[in-house]
Scaffold this motif. Structure first.
Motif: not given
Length: 205
Positions: A95-97, A105-111
């Motif tokens: 979990r990202h903030i 390989d995916t930018k975390g962002e808010n995913y």
């Protein structure tokens, strides 16, 4: 179904600025020891946040990233991950903030990302569902765990700043007990007793 937690990892979360890994599958009694602000409570907060996206301290989620004054030049945002095993599979949750770094390989962002499988047992982890749909991913995580956040904190995770069962109102207590325990037999027993009483009364009179 049993759940065995493997580890929790924190980065840019509360007082844990740099990536921090803590094993949760060590045998015996484990003791967390450290000065105030060392990140003891942050570990428990990280577990709940990764699993449910909830903040134990009842403050806004914006308060979870490490404070600006302790960040370094390598600051990328916040990422919390938890790994656990069920009777059938191994799962990892990320979990990202506002995370500028990369997760698989995916930018975390808010995913919110969920993976199933583990390299240790020869099953390459595969991403589950659409990580862009946070509500859908949360439903799947709740299904796998078999409980919501309130039940988790009252039955598995106890600690400071957490709501205790005895402090819940009667409605919440009732819902928790129905979730934690099989209570249908109580209703069935009452129905049978009422029927027996009615039969015995009719036979006497």
């Amino acid at each position: 179904m049993s759940i065995r937690f493997n580890y929790v990892e924190l980065e840019g979360f509360r007082s844990c600025v740099k990536p921090f890994h803590f094993d949760l599958n060590r045998p015996g009694l484990n003791l967390l020891k450290g000065i105030n602000g060392a990140g003891k409570t942050s570990l428990f907060e990280g577990i709940v946040f990764a699993l449910y996206g909830e903040n134990l301290k009842d403050s806004k989620l914006e308060a979870l990233p490490s404070w600006p004054e302790i960040r370094s030049s390598q600051w990328q945002g916040s990422r919390v991950s938890v790994s656990f095993c069920t009777d059938f599979d191994t799962y990892s949750i990320y979990r990202h903030i506002d995370y500028k770094g990369v997760t698989d390989d995916t930018k975390g962002e808010n995913y919110l990302m969920l993976y199933k499988g583990d390299d240790e047992h020869g099953h390459k982890p595969e991403r589950v569902g659409d990580f862009r749909n946070k509500a859908e991913m949360q439903e799947e995580i709740n299904r796998i765990l078999g409980m919501d956040c309130k039940t988790f904190m009252n039955s598995i995770l106890f600690g400071q700043r957490m709501a205790k069962l005895i402090q819940q109102d009667n409605k919440d207590k009732h819902e928790l007990f129905e979730t934690l325990f099989e209570t249908e037999w109580v209703t069935n027993a009452k129905t049978k007793c009422d029927n027996d009483m009615l039969m015995w009364t009719s036979e006497v009179f």
